[in-house]
Write an enzyme that holds these catalytic residues in place. Structure first.
Site, PDB file in Angstrom:
ATOM      1  CE  LYS A 123       5.833  -9.258  -0.059  1.00 22.41           C
ATOM      2  NZ  LYS A 123       5.558  -8.395   1.089  1.00 22.41           N
ATOM      3  CE  LYS A 204      -6.129  12.157  -6.106  1.00 20.42           C
ATOM      4  NZ  LYS A 204      -6.860  10.924  -6.241  1.00 20.42           N
ATOM      5  CE  LYS A 207      -0.535   8.734   5.510  1.00 20.64           C
ATOM      6  NZ  LYS A 207      -1.221   7.563   6.033  1.00 20.64           N
TER       7      LYS A 207
END
Ligand code: TRP
Length: 336
Positions: A123, A204, A207
């Site tokens: 970045k 899979k 979250k």
């Protein structure tokens, strides 16, 4: 009774608030099996969580929730030692002592830190932007967790293997300097993924893919989630392949051999739509999870008792911790 002492296993649990059936079968259940063969110790790594969670309400809730989850899943606090990391001040004393035996270069090479540095440089930011010292020294605190309790085996996933190697490195440095076995060298029990549980979309369950089936939700919500499982466009009458259906793959974790066989036959025969298959999946999932959910709800309804359970565990843990620290201090000349 056998006089041979059992080997010691240690499992560190990061408090996160969203336990799903992927964690349940992939991590929690296998870790609870350890108690059958080892002198098993489990702890909630709450100081590790502080590196990233700064909202006190959120952290408190996650700690309670994860502890309740393991108890509901069958952890027996009378049989094993179950405590909070933050209840054992010796963890931090040992962590400070280990710092003197851990090169900064070793920490520079830790995967999590390196990943943060790389992201920052991509970045164009300062390489250490957003990196706190808790993240940088994470492997030292983890080494202290492990070494303090004379752990023989630390069952971890591949992603944590480097941390165990670093703990070995630190313990070996200490033993080399004092020319005696002051600290026990831990071994990694690498758990290859025993079970990759498919999520709602077939990838899979994770979250980060937003495809999870949470464990501790009310029945209605559980049913709704299962109804969201992605299927192909085969019609009711068409014969279906159980192997390529994530409904069936999930079903296998919850159903008996006979039930699996029966559902597979119905798939192959045709005449059963996806909605019906989902209903059948919901039935077996709910059958397994409702007692766990009830236990979890009961534990969560009584946080004082939960704290007391963890505190009784800490009382069992502290003398072990104190003995390790005493050995190390004596070898180092900081005893009195
Ligand atoms: N780092 C582990 C994780 O992310 C949690 C952890 C902290 C741990 N201390 C530990 C695991 C000691 C095993 C032993 O899951």
């Amino acid at each position: 009774m056998s006089t041979v002492a059992k080997k010691i296993s240690l499992t560190g649990i990061k408090p996160t608030g969203d336990i799903h059936i992927g964690n349940y079968f992939g991590a929690i259940k296998p870790a609870l099996e350890l108690a059958k063969t080892y002198d098993a110790r489990y702890f909630v790594a709450d100081y590790h969580a502080l590196n990233s969670v700064k909202d006190p309400k959120e952290l408190r809730a996650s700690i309670h929730s994860v502890a309740a989850c393991w108890l509901a899943a069958g952890l027996d606090p009378e049989e094993v030692i179950f405590y909070r990391q933050s209840s054992i001040p010796e963890v931090f004393e040992l962590s400070t002592m280990l710092m003197a035996f851990c090169s900064k270069g070793l920490m520079n090479r830790a995967h999590a830190y390196k990943a943060a540095v790389q992201e920052n440089s991509e970045k164009g930011d300062d390489i250490d932007a957003g990196v706190n010292m808790g993240l940088f020294t994470y492997p030292i605190l983890m080494a202290a967790d492990i070494i303090l309790f004379d752990s023989d085996v630390v069952p971890v996933g591949r992603d944590q293997a480097q941390h165990i190697e670093m703990a070995q490195d630190m313990a070996q440095s200490v033993n080399a300097v004092y020319k005696e076995q002051v600290l026990k060298i831990p071994q990694a029990g690498i758990q290859e993924e025993v079970a990759v549980i498919p999520g709602l979309d077939g990838r899979k369950m994770s979250k980060s893919y937003n495809n999870v089936i949470p464990i501790f939700v009310p029945e209605k919500e559980l049913r709704k989630t299962i109804m969201r499982i992605v299927t192909n466009s085969q019609g009711v009458e068409e014969a279906k392949d159980p192997q390529t259906s994530q409904i069936y793959q999930l079903y296998r974790y919850f159903a008996s051999a006979e039930e699996q066989e029966a559902l597979a036959s119905r798939y192959r025969a045709g005449g059963m739509g996806w909605g019906e298959a989902k209903e059948e999946l919901f039935r077996v999932v709910n059958r397994e999870l409702s007692p766990v959910r009830e236990k979890y709800d009961a534990i969560m309804a009584n946080p004082k008792e939960l704290d007391a359970i963890l505190e009784r565990g800490a009382e069992k843990a502290r003398p072990i911790a104190a003995a390790t620290l005493r050995r190390f201090r004596k070898a180092a000349g900081i005893d009195r």
